[in-house]
Scaffold this active site. Structure first.
Site, short mmCIF file in Angstrom:
data_model
loop_
_atom_site.label_atom_id
_atom_site.label_comp_id
_atom_site.label_asym_id
_atom_site.label_seq_id
_atom_site.Cartn_x
_atom_site.Cartn_y
_atom_site.Cartn_z
N SER A 1 -15.89 -42.18 1.00
CA SER A 1 -15.17 -43.63 0.59
C SER A 1 -14.50 -43.44 -1.05
CB SER A 1 -16.26 -44.50 0.47
OG SER A 1 -16.43 -45.42 1.51
N HIS B 1 -18.64 -52.58 -2.66
CA HIS B 1 -17.57 -51.41 -2.27
C HIS B 1 -16.27 -51.49 -2.81
CE1 HIS B 1 -16.01 -48.24 0.47
NE2 HIS B 1 -17.21 -47.72 0.22
N ASP C 1 -10.85 -53.80 1.45
CA ASP C 1 -12.19 -53.39 1.42
C ASP C 1 -13.02 -54.92 1.28
OD1 ASP C 1 -14.65 -52.07 0.09
OD2 ASP C 1 -13.18 -50.43 0.30
#
Ligand code: CA
Ligand code: CA
Ligand code: CA
Length: 439
Positions: free
Chosen positions: A374, A195, A136
């Site tokens: 996600s 994220h 990520d």
């Protein structure tokens, strides 16, 4: 004989155990006489009282109502007593980014309808011995990760995208993926998303610390792998990172001592699954790593989004708080679905996890809400960690089969297809334990 609230309160609180922690509640009485009787009597409670020995009156409130110390079990019963109109929790308010205990807000873990039934799975395991690689944006410091991280790596080869001054390196710290106006196809520019930190918390935020959340596999270990930087990430870096996280050799990078049980890829782009990603995923699978991907947020069939359309992956669609497929989610060619919340106005119907408050560079660890496929994928990745913890010998294909066989029917509609249904951590881990040694 008419029981007054006081007598009734005293009568049943005696039967509660001292181990029940008391908390503060506001009791609303039907009339002033009932209130006076209740509050007067409780003044005679012993001063050296043990917890939950008796309801203790603390004060009367200007807007009406009396504050009592009650055990959580007592509160619901008090509310049913004659003379009592209502009982409400004396809520603890804190700055919006931090609250004392966030478990109640983690609806995706325990909601009877659309939650993944974490607590049933935890009767068997909390993920000890399992390893999850999160490919990520990297990772930021957060109290939820104390003791949870194994050494990771930064696979971003372009220094400009990495923002750390060089190409690949051993420090996977997220340097922020903000963009200036006009950059990265964004006319207004965007704030950093942190994220990777959000995904990692969903998987293995540690248990027991307050304030805090808990990941679905809080005793699993995380390998933070940085592949997404400014404007995203390249398949060349992502493929190398998949090979590396699964224990394969990547020139110039020290090989992992132990491959990840599962690799989370909460990312995607429109297009076919190219030969490079196909090979990297097949190699990872052959070494025993399960690949979990988000289905994508394009409102299209997931076969249009890669890596969700790569052979051998577990692809995950998203459900809203109501249990129906989320409006943004891809569908059709997916393995199963998990809670994903909404996208847009972030709030309590979204998925709460670890975050940083910085708009560009990192500033301070906080908690925040995010929606999307996600956030659905890492819940499945964490479940795979629980499965491998329960049975280290379960193969990649057996993992997929158990996820599918033990998913439960969707609580709401998904006319275009959400795969096998809603992931069910409790039922799946239960089945893995049941089938241990039978393969
Ligand atoms: Ca670097
Ligand atoms: Ca770095
Ligand atoms: Ca925690």
């Amino acid at each position: 004989m008419r029981f007054t609230p006081v007598v009734a309160l005293a009568a049943f609180t005696a039967s509660t155990t001292a181990s029940v922690a008391s908390d503060r509640y506001i009791v609303h009485f039907a009339d002033a006489a009932s209130a006076r009787a209740a509050t007067h009597a409780s003044q005679f409670a012993p001063t050296e009282r043990r917890l939950s020995d008796a309801p203790r009156h603390l004060r009367s409130l200007a807007a009406g109502g009396e504050v009592f110390e009650l055990g959580p079990d007592e509160a619901s019963r008090v509310s049913a007593l004659p003379g009592v109109d209502a009982v409400e929790e004396d809520l603890m308010f804190e700055p919006t980014t931090v609250v004392a205990s966030l478990w109640k807000r983690q609806w995706y873990m325990h909601d009877p309808k659309v939650g993944v039934d974490a607590e049933k799975a935890w009767k068997y395991t909390r993920g000890a011995g399992a390893v999850v690689a999160v490919l990520d944006t990297g990772i930021t410091p957060h109290p939820e990760f104390d003791g949870q991280l194994l050494p990771g790596y930064d696979f971003i080869s372009d220094a400009g995208a990495a923002r750390d001054g060089d190409g690949r390196d051993a420090d996977p710290t997220d340097m922020g993926n903000w963009s200036d106006p006009g950059e990265c196809h964004s006319p207004e520019g965007k704030a950093s998303t942190w994220h990777g930190t959000h995904m990692a918390g969903l998987i293995a935020a540690r248990a027991g610390n307050r304030p805090g959340i808990v990941g679905l596999a809080p005793e699993a270990k995380l390998i933070p792998v940085r592949v997404l930087g400014r404007c995203g990430g390249r398949s060349s870096d992502i493929a190398d990172a998949i090979v590396w996280a699964s224990g394969g050799d990547v020139p110039g990078v020290p090989t992992l001592a132990r491959r990840a049980d599962v690799i989370n890829l909460s990312m995607g782009t429109t297009g076919a699954c190219g030969p490079l990603l196909r090979r990297a995923i097949e190699q990872a699978r052959s070494r025993g790593s399960v690949i979990v991907t988000s289905a994508g947020n394009d409102q299209k069939n997931a076969n249009t989004n890669t890596p969700a359309n790569c052979p051998g992956v577990v692809s995950v669609a998203a459900l809203g708080r109501d249990g129906a497929m989320a409006s943004y989610s891809n569908f059709g060619n997916v393995t199963l679905a998990a809670p994903g919340g909404h996208i847009g106005d972030r709030g309590a119907d979204d998925i709460l996890s670890t975050w940083d408050i910085g708009k560009r560079g990192r500033e301070r660890s906080v908690f925040g809400y995010r929606g999307g496929t996600s956030v659905a994928a890492p819940q499945v990745a964490a479940l795979v960690a629980l499965m491998r913890s329960a049975d280290p010998d379960i193969t990649v294909d057996q993992v997929t089969q158990q996820l599918v066989d033990n998913a439960r029917p969707l609580p709401g509609p998904c006319p275009k297809g959400c795969g096998a249904g809603l992931m069910d951590a409790g039922a799946t881990v239960d089945a893995v334990v049941e089938d241990r040694g039978r393969y």
